[in-house]
Write a protein that holds these residues in place. Structure first.
Motif, PDB file in Angstrom:
ATOM      1  N   ASP A   1      63.372  24.536  39.891  1.00  0.00           N
ATOM      2  CA  ASP A   1      64.730  24.164  40.251  1.00  0.00           C
ATOM      3  C   ASP A   1      65.357  25.278  41.090  1.00  0.00           C
ATOM      4  O   ASP A   1      64.675  26.223  41.502  1.00  0.00           O
ATOM      5  CB  ASP A   1      65.536  23.850  38.986  1.00  0.00           C
ATOM      6  N   ASP A   2      66.638  25.177  41.343  1.00  0.00           N
ATOM      7  CA  ASP A   2      67.335  26.138  42.198  1.00  0.00           C
ATOM      8  C   ASP A   2      67.152  27.576  41.713  1.00  0.00           C
ATOM      9  O   ASP A   2      67.010  27.828  40.522  1.00  0.00           O
ATOM     10  CB  ASP A   2      68.839  25.823  42.225  1.00  0.00           C
ATOM     11  N   ARG A   3      67.150  28.478  42.699  1.00  0.00           N
ATOM     12  CA  ARG A   3      67.156  29.923  42.458  1.00  0.00           C
ATOM     13  C   ARG A   3      65.886  30.431  41.776  1.00  0.00           C
ATOM     14  O   ARG A   3      65.929  31.379  40.988  1.00  0.00           O
ATOM     15  CB  ARG A   3      68.407  30.341  41.707  1.00  0.00           C
ATOM     16  N   THR A   4      64.752  29.805  42.078  1.00  0.00           N
ATOM     17  CA  THR A   4      63.486  30.324  41.558  1.00  0.00           C
ATOM     18  C   THR A   4      62.763  31.181  42.598  1.00  0.00           C
ATOM     19  O   THR A   4      61.847  31.913  42.244  1.00  0.00           O
ATOM     20  CB  THR A   4      62.549  29.181  41.117  1.00  0.00           C
ATOM     21  N   GLY A   5      63.154  31.074  43.876  1.00  0.00           N
ATOM     22  CA  GLY A   5      62.536  31.879  44.928  1.00  0.00           C
ATOM     23  C   GLY A   5      61.735  31.078  45.937  1.00  0.00           C
ATOM     24  O   GLY A   5      61.068  31.653  46.797  1.00  0.00           O
ATOM     25  N   LYS A   6      61.794  29.756  45.877  1.00  0.00           N
ATOM     26  CA  LYS A   6      60.955  28.908  46.733  1.00  0.00           C
ATOM     27  C   LYS A   6      61.251  29.096  48.227  1.00  0.00           C
ATOM     28  O   LYS A   6      60.337  29.228  49.022  1.00  0.00           O
ATOM     29  CB  LYS A   6      61.117  27.434  46.345  1.00  0.00           C
ATOM     30  N   THR A   7      62.521  29.098  48.607  1.00  0.00           N
ATOM     31  CA  THR A   7      62.876  29.198  50.028  1.00  0.00           C
ATOM     32  C   THR A   7      62.599  30.595  50.560  1.00  0.00           C
ATOM     33  O   THR A   7      62.027  30.759  51.642  1.00  0.00           O
ATOM     34  CB  THR A   7      64.351  28.814  50.246  1.00  0.00           C
ATOM     35  N   THR A   8      62.973  31.618  49.808  1.00  0.00           N
ATOM     36  CA  THR A   8      62.712  32.997  50.242  1.00  0.00           C
ATOM     37  C   THR A   8      61.216  33.236  50.383  1.00  0.00           C
ATOM     38  O   THR A   8      60.774  33.879  51.347  1.00  0.00           O
ATOM     39  CB  THR A   8      63.338  33.996  49.248  1.00  0.00           C
ATOM     40  N   LEU A   9      60.433  32.704  49.467  1.00  0.00           N
ATOM     41  CA  LEU A   9      58.982  32.848  49.560  1.00  0.00           C
ATOM     42  C   LEU A   9      58.457  32.204  50.845  1.00  0.00           C
ATOM     43  O   LEU A   9      57.608  32.780  51.534  1.00  0.00           O
ATOM     44  CB  LEU A   9      58.308  32.235  48.330  1.00  0.00           C
ATOM     45  N   GLN A  10      58.963  31.039  51.206  1.00  0.00           N
ATOM     46  CA  GLN A  10      58.518  30.391  52.436  1.00  0.00           C
ATOM     47  C   GLN A  10      58.868  31.236  53.659  1.00  0.00           C
ATOM     48  O   GLN A  10      58.063  31.366  54.584  1.00  0.00           O
ATOM     49  CB  GLN A  10      59.128  28.994  52.552  1.00  0.00           C
ATOM     50  N   LYS A  11      60.061  31.839  53.688  1.00  0.00           N
ATOM     51  CA  LYS A  11      60.439  32.711  54.800  1.00  0.00           C
ATOM     52  C   LYS A  11      59.452  33.876  54.936  1.00  0.00           C
ATOM     53  O   LYS A  11      59.031  34.217  56.043  1.00  0.00           O
ATOM     54  CB  LYS A  11      61.848  33.277  54.590  1.00  0.00           C
ATOM     55  N   LEU A  12      59.105  34.469  53.807  1.00  0.00           N
ATOM     56  CA  LEU A  12      58.159  35.587  53.826  1.00  0.00           C
ATOM     57  C   LEU A  12      56.773  35.135  54.292  1.00  0.00           C
ATOM     58  O   LEU A  12      56.097  35.842  55.042  1.00  0.00           O
ATOM     59  CB  LEU A  12      58.082  36.228  52.437  1.00  0.00           C
ATOM     60  N   LEU A  13      56.345  33.963  53.855  1.00  0.00           N
ATOM     61  CA  LEU A  13      55.035  33.449  54.271  1.00  0.00           C
ATOM     62  C   LEU A  13      55.007  33.146  55.768  1.00  0.00           C
ATOM     63  O   LEU A  13      54.001  33.403  56.438  1.00  0.00           O
ATOM     64  CB  LEU A  13      54.668  32.208  53.456  1.00  0.00           C
ATOM     65  N   ILE A  14      56.100  32.610  56.306  1.00  0.00           N
ATOM     66  CA  ILE A  14      56.162  32.351  57.749  1.00  0.00           C
ATOM     67  C   ILE A  14      55.999  33.658  58.509  1.00  0.00           C
ATOM     68  O   ILE A  14      55.259  33.738  59.495  1.00  0.00           O
ATOM     69  CB  ILE A  14      57.487  31.646  58.131  1.00  0.00           C
ATOM     70  N   LYS A  15      56.668  34.689  58.040  1.00  0.00           N
ATOM     71  CA  LYS A  15      56.575  35.991  58.713  1.00  0.00           C
ATOM     72  C   LYS A  15      55.152  36.554  58.630  1.00  0.00           C
ATOM     73  O   LYS A  15      54.594  37.025  59.623  1.00  0.00           O
ATOM     74  CB  LYS A  15      57.573  36.970  58.097  1.00  0.00           C
ATOM     75  N   LYS A  16      54.544  36.483  57.455  1.00  0.00           N
ATOM     76  CA  LYS A  16      53.223  37.079  57.249  1.00  0.00           C
ATOM     77  C   LYS A  16      52.091  36.260  57.875  1.00  0.00           C
ATOM     78  O   LYS A  16      51.124  36.817  58.372  1.00  0.00           O
ATOM     79  CB  LYS A  16      52.965  37.289  55.756  1.00  0.00           C
ATOM     80  N   LEU A  17      52.207  34.935  57.855  1.00  0.00           N
ATOM     81  CA  LEU A  17      51.153  34.072  58.391  1.00  0.00           C
ATOM     82  C   LEU A  17      51.314  33.800  59.884  1.00  0.00           C
ATOM     83  O   LEU A  17      50.324  33.655  60.605  1.00  0.00           O
ATOM     84  CB  LEU A  17      51.128  32.727  57.664  1.00  0.00           C
ATOM     85  N   CYS A  18      52.574  33.711  60.330  1.00  0.00           N
ATOM     86  CA  CYS A  18      52.839  33.188  61.669  1.00  0.00           C
ATOM     87  C   CYS A  18      53.661  34.122  62.558  1.00  0.00           C
ATOM     88  O   CYS A  18      53.865  33.827  63.744  1.00  0.00           O
ATOM     89  CB  CYS A  18      53.571  31.844  61.551  1.00  0.00           C
ATOM     90  N   GLY A  19      54.149  35.222  62.011  1.00  0.00           N
ATOM     91  CA  GLY A  19      54.851  36.205  62.811  1.00  0.00           C
ATOM     92  C   GLY A  19      56.276  35.850  63.198  1.00  0.00           C
ATOM     93  O   GLY A  19      56.826  36.449  64.124  1.00  0.00           O
ATOM     94  N   HIS A  20      56.907  34.909  62.509  1.00  0.00           N
ATOM     95  CA  HIS A  20      58.299  34.527  62.797  1.00  0.00           C
ATOM     96  C   HIS A  20      59.188  34.956  61.636  1.00  0.00           C
ATOM     97  O   HIS A  20      58.802  34.809  60.482  1.00  0.00           O
ATOM     98  CB  HIS A  20      58.431  33.011  62.990  1.00  0.00           C
ATOM     99  N   ALA A  21      60.374  35.452  61.950  1.00  0.00           N
ATOM    100  CA  ALA A  21      61.319  35.851  60.911  1.00  0.00           C
ATOM    101  C   ALA A  21      62.581  34.995  61.017  1.00  0.00           C
ATOM    102  O   ALA A  21      63.054  34.705  62.117  1.00  0.00           O
ATOM    103  CB  ALA A  21      61.672  37.328  61.062  1.00  0.00           C
ATOM    104  N   TYR A  22      63.098  34.599  59.869  1.00  0.00           N
ATOM    105  CA  TYR A  22      64.307  33.768  59.803  1.00  0.00           C
ATOM    106  C   TYR A  22      65.259  34.319  58.760  1.00  0.00           C
ATOM    107  O   TYR A  22      64.833  34.709  57.673  1.00  0.00           O
ATOM    108  CB  TYR A  22      63.964  32.324  59.399  1.00  0.00           C
TER     109      TYR A  22
END
Length: 177
Positions: free
Chosen positions: A14-35
């Protein structure tokens, strides 16, 4: 030619478990984009040197399905009209058994191995709902250890370590068909 297995990771909590922040970090680490603020349903070329030799693209749903249900309608409609297929895909769901079950079915219909990613802070708050969802027909289940904290640096460090672990998991699978 080689054999490739597409992977769909469903982040559960549910909310506030870290799902969205984790996706942002994965995009940066896998694909080189930061948001700072992550748009929904994006697809990226994978730039990570140890992964791009086997997996070319990654997609990220960002918000949990339930947070956008007014736009998506049913899970089937989400997959037919909003989901961005890629070699590796990440989507999120709250603890709604029927929705997650439909996500697993839709992923399999699109030839994905479907993996459940469970957050320990969500499990601590609602063990019965997480256990019911864990009992579904996953290809694999992963439990992320992320204890609750009110300290922003602690949360950030934890999620960064988790993102590194997921990247390592994917790297280790690039040699396995």
């Amino acid at each position: 030619m080689f054999i490739k297995s597409k992977q769909l990771y469903i982040l559960i909590g549910d909310d506030r478990t870290g799902k969205t922040t984790l996706q942002k970090l994965l995009i940066k680490k896998l694909c080189g984009h930061a948001y700072d603020r992550l748009p929904t349903n994006l697809i990226f070329p994978i730039t990570h040197a140890d992964i791009k030799r086997k997996y070319q693209t990654a997609s990220f749903g960002n918000r949990s399905y339930q947070e956008k249900i007014g736009e998506y309608g049913t899970v089937d409609n989400y997959f037919n009209n909003h989901f961005r297929p890629a070699d590796i895909s990440f989507i999120s769901s709250h603890l709604v058994l029927e929705d997650v079950d439909a996500m697993i079915r839709n992923g399999r219909e699109r030839f994905y191995n479907v993996n459940g990613v469970f957050f320990s802070n969500s499990i601590t708050l609602n063990m019965p709902a997480n256990a019911s969802i864990s009992a579904l027909d996953w290809n694999e289940r992963f439990e992320i250890e992320n204890t609750w904290s009110d300290v922003e640096n602690t949360i950030s460090d934890q999620l960064n370590t988790i993102a590194d672990s997921i990247v390592t998991l994917i790297i280790n699978r690039t040699g396995v068909s």
